[in-house]
Design a protein around this motif. Structure first.
Motif, PDB file in Angstrom:
ATOM      1  N   ARG A 237       0.833  -1.206   0.000  1.00  0.00           N
ATOM      2  CA  ARG A 237       0.000   0.000   0.000  1.00  0.00           C
ATOM      3  C   ARG A 237       0.872   1.262   0.000  1.00  0.00           C
ATOM      4  O   ARG A 237       0.602   2.214  -0.736  1.00  0.00           O
ATOM      5  N   ARG A 238       1.907   1.244   0.816  1.00  0.00           N
ATOM      6  CA  ARG A 238       2.765   2.421   0.902  1.00  0.00           C
ATOM      7  C   ARG A 238       3.575   2.619  -0.378  1.00  0.00           C
ATOM      8  O   ARG A 238       3.811   3.762  -0.791  1.00  0.00           O
ATOM      9  N   LEU A 239       3.986   1.539  -0.990  1.00  0.00           N
ATOM     10  CA  LEU A 239       4.698   1.663  -2.255  1.00  0.00           C
ATOM     11  C   LEU A 239       3.786   2.250  -3.332  1.00  0.00           C
ATOM     12  O   LEU A 239       4.207   3.091  -4.129  1.00  0.00           O
ATOM     13  N   ARG A 240       2.538   1.824  -3.332  1.00  0.00           N
ATOM     14  CA  ARG A 240       1.606   2.370  -4.325  1.00  0.00           C
ATOM     15  C   ARG A 240       1.283   3.828  -4.027  1.00  0.00           C
ATOM     16  O   ARG A 240       1.154   4.639  -4.955  1.00  0.00           O
ATOM     17  N   GLN A 241       1.159   4.167  -2.755  1.00  0.00           N
ATOM     18  CA  GLN A 241       0.923   5.560  -2.399  1.00  0.00           C
ATOM     19  C   GLN A 241       2.056   6.463  -2.869  1.00  0.00           C
ATOM     20  O   GLN A 241       1.845   7.641  -3.148  1.00  0.00           O
ATOM     21  N   ALA A 242       3.267   5.869  -2.940  1.00  0.00           N
ATOM     22  CA  ALA A 242       4.424   6.630  -3.426  1.00  0.00           C
ATOM     23  C   ALA A 242       4.491   6.663  -4.951  1.00  0.00           C
ATOM     24  O   ALA A 242       5.450   7.204  -5.514  1.00  0.00           O
ATOM     25  N   GLY A 243       3.489   6.052  -5.612  1.00  0.00           N
ATOM     26  CA  GLY A 243       3.415   6.131  -7.067  1.00  0.00           C
ATOM     27  C   GLY A 243       3.963   4.950  -7.816  1.00  0.00           C
ATOM     28  O   GLY A 243       4.212   5.043  -9.033  1.00  0.00           O
ATOM     29  N   HIS A 244       4.133   3.814  -7.142  1.00  0.00           N
ATOM     30  CA  HIS A 244       4.747   2.660  -7.783  1.00  0.00           C
ATOM     31  C   HIS A 244       3.732   1.525  -7.956  1.00  0.00           C
ATOM     32  O   HIS A 244       2.715   1.463  -7.259  1.00  0.00           O
ATOM     33  N   ASP A 245       4.031   0.628  -8.860  1.00  0.00           N
ATOM     34  CA  ASP A 245       3.158  -0.491  -9.200  1.00  0.00           C
ATOM     35  C   ASP A 245       3.647  -1.740  -8.478  1.00  0.00           C
ATOM     36  O   ASP A 245       4.836  -2.071  -8.531  1.00  0.00           O
ATOM     37  N   VAL A 246       2.734  -2.431  -7.795  1.00  0.00           N
ATOM     38  CA  VAL A 246       3.065  -3.669  -7.092  1.00  0.00           C
ATOM     39  C   VAL A 246       2.211  -4.794  -7.659  1.00  0.00           C
ATOM     40  O   VAL A 246       0.981  -4.663  -7.727  1.00  0.00           O
ATOM     41  N   ILE A 247       2.870  -5.862  -8.073  1.00  0.00           N
ATOM     42  CA  ILE A 247       2.166  -7.039  -8.581  1.00  0.00           C
ATOM     43  C   ILE A 247       2.508  -8.222  -7.680  1.00  0.00           C
ATOM     44  O   ILE A 247       3.681  -8.471  -7.369  1.00  0.00           O
TER      45      ILE A 247
ATOM     46  N   GLU B 275      -8.617  -3.469  -3.365  1.00  0.00           N
ATOM     47  CA  GLU B 275      -7.574  -2.464  -3.545  1.00  0.00           C
ATOM     48  C   GLU B 275      -6.976  -2.494  -4.945  1.00  0.00           C
ATOM     49  O   GLU B 275      -6.051  -1.736  -5.237  1.00  0.00           O
ATOM     50  N   ALA B 276      -7.502  -3.384  -5.781  1.00  0.00           N
ATOM     51  CA  ALA B 276      -7.130  -3.428  -7.202  1.00  0.00           C
ATOM     52  C   ALA B 276      -5.648  -3.685  -7.432  1.00  0.00           C
ATOM     53  O   ALA B 276      -5.083  -3.229  -8.428  1.00  0.00           O
ATOM     54  N   PHE B 277      -5.011  -4.440  -6.546  1.00  0.00           N
ATOM     55  CA  PHE B 277      -3.655  -4.900  -6.833  1.00  0.00           C
ATOM     56  C   PHE B 277      -3.719  -6.032  -7.852  1.00  0.00           C
ATOM     57  O   PHE B 277      -4.595  -6.896  -7.779  1.00  0.00           O
ATOM     58  N   GLY B 278      -2.782  -6.034  -8.777  1.00  0.00           N
ATOM     59  CA  GLY B 278      -2.712  -7.140  -9.719  1.00  0.00           C
ATOM     60  C   GLY B 278      -2.094  -8.362  -9.067  1.00  0.00           C
ATOM     61  O   GLY B 278      -1.208  -8.249  -8.209  1.00  0.00           O
ATOM     62  N   TYR B 279      -2.558  -9.546  -9.462  1.00  0.00           N
ATOM     63  CA  TYR B 279      -1.963 -10.776  -8.928  1.00  0.00           C
ATOM     64  C   TYR B 279      -1.975 -11.855 -10.000  1.00  0.00           C
ATOM     65  O   TYR B 279      -2.841 -11.896 -10.888  1.00  0.00           O
ATOM     66  N   LEU B 280      -0.974 -12.739  -9.903  1.00  0.00           N
ATOM     67  CA  LEU B 280      -0.770 -13.823 -10.857  1.00  0.00           C
ATOM     68  C   LEU B 280      -0.453 -15.108 -10.100  1.00  0.00           C
ATOM     69  O   LEU B 280      -0.011 -15.077  -8.951  1.00  0.00           O
ATOM     70  N   GLN B 281      -0.649 -16.231 -10.785  1.00  0.00           N
ATOM     71  CA  GLN B 281      -0.269 -17.525 -10.223  1.00  0.00           C
ATOM     72  C   GLN B 281       1.240 -17.718 -10.350  1.00  0.00           C
ATOM     73  O   GLN B 281       1.820 -17.505 -11.400  1.00  0.00           O
ATOM     74  N   ALA B 282       1.876 -18.130  -9.271  1.00  0.00           N
ATOM     75  CA  ALA B 282       3.311 -18.400  -9.292  1.00  0.00           C
ATOM     76  C   ALA B 282       3.582 -19.780  -9.880  1.00  0.00           C
ATOM     77  O   ALA B 282       2.766 -20.693  -9.747  1.00  0.00           O
ATOM     78  N   PRO B 283       4.732 -19.968 -10.535  1.00  0.00           N
ATOM     79  CA  PRO B 283       5.158 -21.314 -10.943  1.00  0.00           C
ATOM     80  C   PRO B 283       5.533 -22.114  -9.691  1.00  0.00           C
ATOM     81  O   PRO B 283       6.463 -21.732  -8.974  1.00  0.00           O
ATOM     82  N   VAL B 284       4.808 -23.172  -9.408  1.00  0.00           N
ATOM     83  CA  VAL B 284       5.020 -23.901  -8.156  1.00  0.00           C
ATOM     84  C   VAL B 284       5.206 -25.389  -8.428  1.00  0.00           C
ATOM     85  O   VAL B 284       4.843 -25.917  -9.486  1.00  0.00           O
ATOM     86  N   TYR B 285       5.765 -26.061  -7.447  1.00  0.00           N
ATOM     87  CA  TYR B 285       5.969 -27.515  -7.484  1.00  0.00           C
ATOM     88  C   TYR B 285       4.664 -28.211  -7.134  1.00  0.00           C
ATOM     89  O   TYR B 285       3.990 -27.856  -6.162  1.00  0.00           O
ATOM     90  N   TRP B 286       4.325 -29.218  -7.948  1.00  0.00           N
ATOM     91  CA  TRP B 286       3.131 -30.019  -7.672  1.00  0.00           C
ATOM     92  C   TRP B 286       3.567 -31.388  -7.164  1.00  0.00           C
ATOM     93  O   TRP B 286       4.162 -32.170  -7.905  1.00  0.00           O
ATOM     94  N   PRO B 287       3.303 -31.715  -5.895  1.00  0.00           N
ATOM     95  CA  PRO B 287       3.710 -33.023  -5.368  1.00  0.00           C
ATOM     96  C   PRO B 287       2.953 -34.151  -6.047  1.00  0.00           C
ATOM     97  O   PRO B 287       1.829 -33.973  -6.522  1.00  0.00           O
ATOM     98  N   ASP B 288       3.586 -35.321  -6.088  1.00  0.00           N
ATOM     99  CA  ASP B 288       2.958 -36.468  -6.744  1.00  0.00           C
ATOM    100  C   ASP B 288       2.207 -37.371  -5.775  1.00  0.00           C
ATOM    101  O   ASP B 288       1.725 -38.444  -6.166  1.00  0.00           O
ATOM    102  N   GLY B 289       2.113 -36.983  -4.534  1.00  0.00           N
ATOM    103  CA  GLY B 289       1.344 -37.753  -3.564  1.00  0.00           C
ATOM    104  C   GLY B 289       2.146 -38.753  -2.765  1.00  0.00           C
ATOM    105  O   GLY B 289       1.633 -39.334  -1.807  1.00  0.00           O
TER     106      GLY B 289
END
Length: 402
Positions: A25-35, A51-65
Protein backbone atom coordinates in the motif's frame (compact mmCIF):
# COMPACT_ATOMS: atom_id res chain seq x y z
CA UNK A 1 6.93 4.75 -11.79
CA UNK A 2 8.76 1.60 -10.73
CA UNK A 3 7.37 -1.93 -10.59
CA UNK A 4 7.80 -4.21 -7.58
CA UNK A 5 7.17 -7.92 -7.94
CA UNK A 6 6.22 -9.74 -4.73
CA UNK A 7 7.05 -13.46 -5.16
CA UNK A 8 5.61 -16.16 -2.90
CA UNK A 9 6.30 -19.81 -3.73
CA UNK A 10 6.24 -22.11 -0.65
CA UNK A 11 4.06 -22.27 2.44
CA UNK A 12 0.34 -22.14 3.08
CA UNK A 13 -2.41 -19.85 4.33
CA UNK A 14 -2.89 -16.21 3.46
CA UNK A 15 -0.51 -14.80 6.05
CA UNK A 16 2.15 -14.25 3.39
CA UNK A 17 -0.09 -11.91 1.40
CA UNK A 18 -1.36 -10.13 4.49
CA UNK A 19 2.17 -9.56 5.76
CA UNK A 20 3.35 -7.69 2.68
CA UNK A 21 0.10 -5.88 1.90
CA UNK A 22 0.76 -2.85 4.17
CA UNK A 23 4.16 -2.38 2.51
CA UNK A 24 2.53 -2.68 -0.92
CA UNK A 25 0.00 0.00 0.00
CA UNK A 26 2.76 2.42 0.90
CA UNK A 27 4.70 1.66 -2.26
CA UNK A 28 1.61 2.37 -4.33
CA UNK A 29 0.92 5.56 -2.40
CA UNK A 30 4.42 6.63 -3.43
CA UNK A 31 3.41 6.13 -7.07
CA UNK A 32 4.75 2.66 -7.78
CA UNK A 33 3.16 -0.49 -9.20
CA UNK A 34 3.07 -3.67 -7.09
CA UNK A 35 2.17 -7.04 -8.58
CA UNK A 36 1.66 -10.12 -6.38
CA UNK A 37 2.84 -13.48 -7.79
CA UNK A 38 1.23 -16.00 -5.47
CA UNK A 39 1.43 -19.69 -4.71
CA UNK A 40 -2.21 -19.80 -3.62
CA UNK A 41 -4.91 -17.63 -5.17
CA UNK A 42 -7.72 -18.81 -2.86
CA UNK A 43 -7.91 -15.58 -0.86
CA UNK A 44 -6.27 -13.26 -3.38
CA UNK A 45 -9.47 -11.45 -4.26
CA UNK A 46 -10.58 -11.17 -0.62
CA UNK A 47 -7.30 -9.54 0.37
CA UNK A 48 -6.32 -7.72 -2.83
CA UNK A 49 -9.43 -7.30 -4.94
CA UNK A 50 -10.91 -4.24 -3.26
CA UNK A 51 -7.57 -2.46 -3.55
CA UNK A 52 -7.13 -3.43 -7.20
CA UNK A 53 -3.65 -4.90 -6.83
CA UNK A 54 -2.71 -7.14 -9.72
CA UNK A 55 -1.96 -10.78 -8.93
CA UNK A 56 -0.77 -13.82 -10.86
CA UNK A 57 -0.27 -17.53 -10.22
CA UNK A 58 3.31 -18.40 -9.29
CA UNK A 59 5.16 -21.31 -10.94
CA UNK A 60 5.02 -23.90 -8.16
CA UNK A 61 5.97 -27.52 -7.48
CA UNK A 62 3.13 -30.02 -7.67
CA UNK A 63 3.71 -33.02 -5.37
CA UNK A 64 2.96 -36.47 -6.74
CA UNK A 65 1.34 -37.75 -3.56
CA UNK A 66 4.21 -39.92 -2.39
CA UNK A 67 5.05 -39.65 1.32
CA UNK A 68 8.04 -37.42 1.97
CA UNK A 69 10.71 -37.69 4.65
CA UNK A 70 10.81 -35.13 7.41
CA UNK A 71 13.01 -32.22 6.36
CA UNK A 72 16.13 -32.05 8.54
CA UNK A 73 17.01 -28.51 7.45
CA UNK A 74 15.99 -25.99 4.79
CA UNK A 75 17.83 -28.09 2.21
CA UNK A 76 15.46 -30.91 3.11
CA UNK A 77 12.49 -28.65 2.38
CA UNK A 78 13.92 -27.96 -1.07
CA UNK A 79 14.58 -31.66 -1.61
CA UNK A 80 10.90 -32.30 -0.83
CA UNK A 81 9.82 -29.64 -3.32
CA UNK A 82 11.59 -30.93 -6.40
CA UNK A 83 15.16 -29.66 -6.14
CA UNK A 84 16.61 -33.11 -6.81
CA UNK A 85 14.86 -33.21 -10.22
CA UNK A 86 16.84 -30.70 -12.31
CA UNK A 87 14.64 -31.03 -15.41
CA UNK A 88 11.43 -30.11 -13.60
CA UNK A 89 13.21 -27.49 -11.51
CA UNK A 90 14.54 -25.86 -14.68
CA UNK A 91 10.99 -25.58 -16.04
CA UNK A 92 9.83 -23.72 -12.94
CA UNK A 93 12.88 -21.45 -12.89
CA UNK A 94 12.43 -20.72 -16.59
CA UNK A 95 8.79 -19.85 -15.94
CA UNK A 96 9.89 -17.35 -13.29
CA UNK A 97 12.30 -15.85 -15.80
CA UNK A 98 9.46 -15.51 -18.30
CA UNK A 99 7.53 -13.52 -15.70
CA UNK A 100 10.55 -11.29 -15.17
CA UNK A 101 10.93 -10.70 -18.92
CA UNK A 102 7.27 -9.80 -19.41
CA UNK A 103 6.74 -7.77 -16.24
CA UNK A 104 10.14 -6.02 -16.21
CA UNK A 105 10.33 -5.48 -12.43
CA UNK A 106 12.58 -2.92 -10.81
CA UNK A 107 12.62 -4.85 -7.53
CA UNK A 108 11.91 -8.45 -6.58
CA UNK A 109 10.66 -9.22 -3.08
CA UNK A 110 11.09 -12.91 -2.24
CA UNK A 111 8.81 -14.41 0.42
CA UNK A 112 9.67 -18.10 0.80
CA UNK A 113 10.41 -18.17 -2.94
CA UNK A 114 13.70 -20.04 -3.48
CA UNK A 115 13.08 -20.91 -7.13
CA UNK A 116 12.26 -17.30 -7.90
CA UNK A 117 15.60 -16.44 -6.26
CA UNK A 118 17.41 -19.09 -8.32
CA UNK A 119 15.84 -17.77 -11.52
CA UNK A 120 16.98 -14.23 -10.72
CA UNK A 121 20.66 -15.19 -10.48
CA UNK A 122 22.75 -13.56 -13.16
CA UNK A 123 20.04 -11.09 -14.14
CA UNK A 124 20.37 -7.31 -13.67
CA UNK A 125 17.63 -7.39 -11.03
CA UNK A 126 17.66 -6.29 -7.42
CA UNK A 127 16.14 -8.63 -4.87
CA UNK A 128 15.17 -8.52 -1.20
CA UNK A 129 14.19 -11.31 1.18
CA UNK A 130 10.99 -10.79 3.18
CA UNK A 131 9.52 -13.04 5.83
CA UNK A 132 9.90 -14.68 9.21
CA UNK A 133 12.99 -16.48 10.37
CA UNK A 134 11.99 -19.92 9.11
CA UNK A 135 12.24 -19.15 5.40
CA UNK A 136 15.45 -17.12 5.76
CA UNK A 137 18.11 -19.50 7.09
CA UNK A 138 21.42 -18.09 8.37
CA UNK A 139 24.49 -18.15 6.16
CA UNK A 140 26.11 -21.39 7.27
CA UNK A 141 27.28 -24.60 5.64
CA UNK A 142 25.52 -26.90 5.84
CA UNK A 143 22.30 -25.08 6.67
CA UNK A 144 21.42 -25.73 10.34
CA UNK A 145 19.01 -28.36 11.61
CA UNK A 146 15.39 -27.33 11.96
CA UNK A 147 14.92 -29.51 15.07
CA UNK A 148 18.00 -28.89 17.23
CA UNK A 149 16.21 -30.53 20.15
CA UNK A 150 16.52 -33.87 18.30
CA UNK A 151 19.81 -35.64 17.47
CA UNK A 152 20.80 -34.95 13.87
CA UNK A 153 24.07 -36.19 12.38
CA UNK A 154 26.00 -33.38 10.67
CA UNK A 155 26.72 -35.78 7.82
CA UNK A 156 23.00 -36.11 7.10
CA UNK A 157 22.67 -32.33 6.83
CA UNK A 158 25.66 -32.13 4.51
CA UNK A 159 24.46 -34.99 2.30
CA UNK A 160 21.01 -33.45 1.87
CA UNK A 161 22.50 -30.08 1.01
CA UNK A 162 24.90 -31.67 -1.52
CA UNK A 163 22.02 -33.30 -3.41
CA UNK A 164 19.97 -30.09 -3.47
CA UNK A 165 22.98 -27.98 -4.41
CA UNK A 166 23.71 -30.26 -7.37
CA UNK A 167 20.15 -29.85 -8.66
CA UNK A 168 20.19 -26.08 -8.22
CA UNK A 169 23.54 -25.72 -9.92
CA UNK A 170 22.46 -27.87 -12.86
CA UNK A 171 19.61 -25.40 -13.39
CA UNK A 172 21.87 -22.39 -12.90
CA UNK A 173 24.19 -23.74 -15.58
CA UNK A 174 21.31 -24.13 -18.03
CA UNK A 175 20.21 -20.58 -17.24
CA UNK A 176 23.78 -19.37 -17.77
CA UNK A 177 23.69 -17.98 -14.24
CA UNK A 178 26.40 -18.04 -11.56
CA UNK A 179 26.46 -21.34 -9.71
CA UNK A 180 26.20 -21.61 -5.94
CA UNK A 181 29.22 -22.39 -3.76
CA UNK A 182 26.92 -23.38 -0.89
CA UNK A 183 23.16 -23.34 -0.58
CA UNK A 184 23.41 -20.25 1.63
CA UNK A 185 24.48 -18.32 -1.52
CA UNK A 186 20.88 -18.61 -2.70
CA UNK A 187 19.82 -16.18 0.03
CA UNK A 188 22.29 -13.43 -0.84
CA UNK A 189 20.21 -10.38 -1.75
CA UNK A 190 20.52 -6.63 -1.48
CA UNK A 191 18.43 -6.57 1.71
CA UNK A 192 16.89 -8.97 4.20
CA UNK A 193 13.64 -8.00 5.89
CA UNK A 194 13.74 -10.47 8.79
CA UNK A 195 10.23 -10.03 10.12
CA UNK A 196 10.33 -11.52 13.59
CA UNK A 197 11.82 -10.95 17.05
CA UNK A 198 14.91 -12.77 18.36
CA UNK A 199 12.86 -14.81 20.86
CA UNK A 200 10.71 -16.18 18.01
CA UNK A 201 13.44 -16.74 15.42
CA UNK A 202 13.48 -20.28 14.03
CA UNK A 203 17.28 -20.09 14.12
CA UNK A 204 18.35 -18.89 17.58
CA UNK A 205 22.00 -19.31 16.56
CA UNK A 206 21.68 -16.47 14.04
CA UNK A 207 24.18 -13.65 14.57
CA UNK A 208 24.52 -10.09 13.27
CA UNK A 209 20.91 -9.90 12.12
CA UNK A 210 18.61 -6.93 11.93
CA UNK A 211 15.17 -7.87 13.22
CA UNK A 212 12.41 -5.73 11.71
CA UNK A 213 9.73 -7.22 13.96
CA UNK A 214 6.85 -9.44 12.84
CA UNK A 215 4.37 -8.40 10.19
CA UNK A 216 1.36 -7.65 12.41
CA UNK A 217 -0.81 -5.52 10.22
CA UNK A 218 -4.51 -4.91 9.91
CA UNK A 219 -6.07 -7.04 7.19
CA UNK A 220 -9.41 -7.07 5.45
CA UNK A 221 -12.03 -9.16 7.17
CA UNK A 222 -15.22 -9.12 9.18
CA UNK A 223 -15.57 -7.62 12.62
CA UNK A 224 -15.73 -10.33 15.30
CA UNK A 225 -19.17 -10.92 16.82
CA UNK A 226 -18.94 -13.10 19.90
CA UNK A 227 -21.57 -15.77 20.54
CA UNK A 228 -23.31 -16.19 23.87
CA UNK A 229 -21.47 -18.11 26.56
CA UNK A 230 -19.48 -17.57 29.70
CA UNK A 231 -17.44 -14.43 30.26
CA UNK A 232 -14.30 -16.15 28.95
CA UNK A 233 -13.79 -15.59 25.23
CA UNK A 234 -11.68 -17.86 23.01
CA UNK A 235 -10.61 -16.97 19.49
CA UNK A 236 -9.40 -19.65 17.10
CA UNK A 237 -7.75 -19.66 13.68
CA UNK A 238 -7.87 -23.28 12.56
CA UNK A 239 -7.46 -25.32 9.42
CA UNK A 240 -10.19 -27.71 8.22
CA UNK A 241 -7.57 -30.41 7.52
CA UNK A 242 -6.38 -30.54 11.14
CA UNK A 243 -6.81 -34.25 12.05
CA UNK A 244 -8.20 -33.63 15.53
CA UNK A 245 -10.50 -30.77 14.57
CA UNK A 246 -13.65 -32.71 15.44
CA UNK A 247 -12.62 -33.53 19.03
CA UNK A 248 -11.35 -29.97 19.49
CA UNK A 249 -14.68 -28.49 18.42
CA UNK A 250 -16.50 -30.86 20.78
CA UNK A 251 -14.28 -29.75 23.65
CA UNK A 252 -14.86 -26.08 22.87
CA UNK A 253 -18.61 -26.53 22.62
CA UNK A 254 -18.64 -28.37 25.95
CA UNK A 255 -16.55 -25.65 27.63
CA UNK A 256 -19.43 -23.19 27.70
CA UNK A 257 -17.00 -20.41 26.75
CA UNK A 258 -17.81 -17.89 24.05
CA UNK A 259 -15.82 -19.35 21.14
CA UNK A 260 -15.33 -17.62 17.80
CA UNK A 261 -13.40 -19.61 15.20
CA UNK A 262 -12.11 -18.74 11.75
CA UNK A 263 -11.77 -21.94 9.69
CA UNK A 264 -10.90 -21.03 6.08
CA UNK A 265 -12.96 -22.90 3.53
CA UNK A 266 -15.39 -24.35 6.08
CA UNK A 267 -18.66 -25.17 4.35
CA UNK A 268 -22.01 -23.97 5.62
CA UNK A 269 -22.94 -27.58 6.34
CA UNK A 270 -19.77 -28.05 8.42
CA UNK A 271 -20.44 -24.87 10.37
CA UNK A 272 -24.04 -25.87 11.02
CA UNK A 273 -22.97 -29.34 12.17
CA UNK A 274 -20.39 -28.13 14.70
CA UNK A 275 -21.54 -24.66 15.72
CA UNK A 276 -23.74 -23.98 18.70
CA UNK A 277 -25.01 -21.21 20.91
CA UNK A 278 -21.52 -20.64 22.35
CA UNK A 279 -19.45 -21.59 19.26
CA UNK A 280 -19.51 -19.77 15.94
CA UNK A 281 -17.48 -20.75 12.86
CA UNK A 282 -16.57 -18.24 10.15
CA UNK A 283 -15.20 -19.36 6.79
CA UNK A 284 -14.09 -15.87 5.77
CA UNK A 285 -11.25 -13.95 7.45
CA UNK A 286 -11.90 -11.96 10.61
CA UNK A 287 -10.03 -8.86 11.73
CA UNK A 288 -7.33 -10.48 13.82
CA UNK A 289 -6.39 -7.42 15.82
CA UNK A 290 -10.04 -6.86 16.80
CA UNK A 291 -10.53 -10.50 17.81
CA UNK A 292 -7.35 -10.56 19.87
CA UNK A 293 -8.25 -7.28 21.50
CA UNK A 294 -11.38 -8.76 23.04
CA UNK A 295 -10.52 -12.45 23.62
CA UNK A 296 -8.96 -14.11 26.68
CA UNK A 297 -7.37 -17.14 25.00
CA UNK A 298 -6.34 -18.08 21.47
CA UNK A 299 -5.98 -21.42 19.71
CA UNK A 300 -4.17 -21.76 16.40
CA UNK A 301 -1.69 -23.90 14.48
CA UNK A 302 1.45 -21.88 15.07
CA UNK A 303 1.58 -19.45 12.18
CA UNK A 304 4.37 -16.97 12.81
CA UNK A 305 2.27 -13.83 12.48
CA UNK A 306 -0.64 -15.26 14.46
CA UNK A 307 1.58 -16.37 17.32
CA UNK A 308 3.41 -13.05 17.46
CA UNK A 309 0.14 -11.11 17.34
CA UNK A 310 -1.19 -13.14 20.27
CA UNK A 311 1.97 -12.42 22.26
CA UNK A 312 1.88 -8.72 21.52
CA UNK A 313 -1.76 -8.69 22.65
CA UNK A 314 -0.75 -10.56 25.82
CA UNK A 315 -2.95 -13.60 25.13
CA UNK A 316 -2.08 -17.16 26.24
CA UNK A 317 -2.25 -19.71 23.47
CA UNK A 318 -3.00 -23.34 22.73
CA UNK A 319 -0.84 -24.16 19.71
CA UNK A 320 -1.61 -27.14 17.46
CA UNK A 321 1.21 -27.41 14.90
CA UNK A 322 0.73 -29.51 11.77
CA UNK A 323 4.13 -29.00 10.11
CA UNK A 324 7.70 -28.15 10.99
CA UNK A 325 7.55 -24.34 10.80
CA UNK A 326 4.50 -24.34 13.05
CA UNK A 327 6.21 -26.79 15.43
CA UNK A 328 9.19 -24.45 15.76
CA UNK A 329 6.89 -21.47 16.37
CA UNK A 330 4.96 -23.45 18.96
CA UNK A 331 8.18 -24.33 20.73
CA UNK A 332 9.22 -20.67 20.87
CA UNK A 333 5.85 -19.70 22.38
CA UNK A 334 6.12 -22.37 25.06
CA UNK A 335 9.73 -21.37 25.77
CA UNK A 336 8.60 -17.89 26.77
CA UNK A 337 5.92 -19.50 28.94
CA UNK A 338 2.93 -18.05 27.10
CA UNK A 339 1.17 -21.23 26.06
CA UNK A 340 1.04 -24.96 25.60
CA UNK A 341 1.33 -27.03 22.47
CA UNK A 342 0.02 -30.34 21.20
CA UNK A 343 2.66 -32.02 19.01
CA UNK A 344 1.37 -33.20 15.64
CA UNK A 345 2.12 -36.82 16.52
CA UNK A 346 -0.25 -36.78 19.52
CA UNK A 347 -2.96 -39.28 18.66
CA UNK A 348 -5.70 -38.37 21.15
CA UNK A 349 -5.15 -34.93 22.63
CA UNK A 350 -6.98 -34.20 25.87
CA UNK A 351 -8.25 -30.81 24.79
CA UNK A 352 -10.52 -30.34 27.77
CA UNK A 353 -7.65 -30.75 30.22
CA UNK A 354 -5.31 -28.54 28.18
CA UNK A 355 -7.85 -25.75 27.82
CA UNK A 356 -8.76 -25.92 31.49
CA UNK A 357 -5.10 -25.70 32.46
CA UNK A 358 -4.48 -22.80 30.08
CA UNK A 359 -7.43 -20.82 31.43
CA UNK A 360 -6.96 -21.63 35.13
CA UNK A 361 -3.22 -21.12 35.62
CA UNK A 362 -2.27 -17.43 35.69
CA UNK A 363 1.37 -17.98 34.70
CA UNK A 364 0.48 -18.34 31.00
CA UNK A 365 -1.34 -15.02 30.84
CA UNK A 366 1.36 -13.36 32.93
CA UNK A 367 4.12 -14.54 30.55
CA UNK A 368 2.15 -13.43 27.49
CA UNK A 369 1.51 -10.00 29.02
CA UNK A 370 5.18 -9.65 29.97
CA UNK A 371 6.25 -10.44 26.41
CA UNK A 372 3.71 -7.98 25.04
CA UNK A 373 4.97 -5.32 27.45
CA UNK A 374 8.55 -5.83 26.25
CA UNK A 375 7.53 -4.90 22.71
CA UNK A 376 4.78 -2.46 23.55
CA UNK A 377 6.54 0.23 21.52
CA UNK A 378 6.48 -1.85 18.34
CA UNK A 379 4.48 0.00 15.68
CA UNK A 380 3.43 -2.13 12.69
CA UNK A 381 2.61 0.96 10.63
CA UNK A 382 6.06 2.40 11.23
CA UNK A 383 7.63 -0.94 10.34
CA UNK A 384 5.71 -1.11 7.05
CA UNK A 385 6.74 2.45 6.21
CA UNK A 386 10.39 1.72 6.97
CA UNK A 387 10.37 -1.39 4.78
CA UNK A 388 8.69 0.51 1.94
CA UNK A 389 11.27 3.28 2.16
CA UNK A 390 14.11 0.77 2.08
CA UNK A 391 12.55 -0.87 -0.99
CA UNK A 392 12.51 2.48 -2.75
CA UNK A 393 16.15 3.10 -1.88
CA UNK A 394 17.01 -0.31 -3.36
CA UNK A 395 15.25 0.69 -6.57
CA UNK A 396 17.15 3.95 -6.74
CA UNK A 397 20.50 2.19 -6.44
CA UNK A 398 19.71 -0.88 -8.56
CA UNK A 399 22.13 -1.89 -11.32
CA UNK A 400 21.14 -0.76 -14.77
CA UNK A 401 20.80 -3.21 -17.66
CA UNK A 402 23.20 -2.79 -20.55
Amino acid sequence: MSRILYCWELGAGYGHIAAFLPVARRLRQAGHDVIFVLKNLQFADVLLGDEAFGYLQAPVYWPDGRPLPAALNYAGILANTGYTDPAALYSRANAWRALYRHLKPDLLVFDHAPTAQLAARGLPLTGALFGGGFQIPPASHPLPALRPWLPTAPRELADTEARVLAGANAVAARLEAPTLRTLADLFETAETFLCTWPELDAYPQRVSARYWGPALHATAGSEPHWPTGSALKLFGYLRPEYPALGPLLQALAASGWSCLLHIPGASAAFADQHAGANLHICAQPLRLEAALGTCDLAVHHGGAATGAACLLAGKPQLVLPMQIEQAINARRITEVGAGVQVPAETLKPNFRALLKDLSARPNYAAAAKAFGAKYVGFEPDAQAQAIAERCLSLIETRPQAD
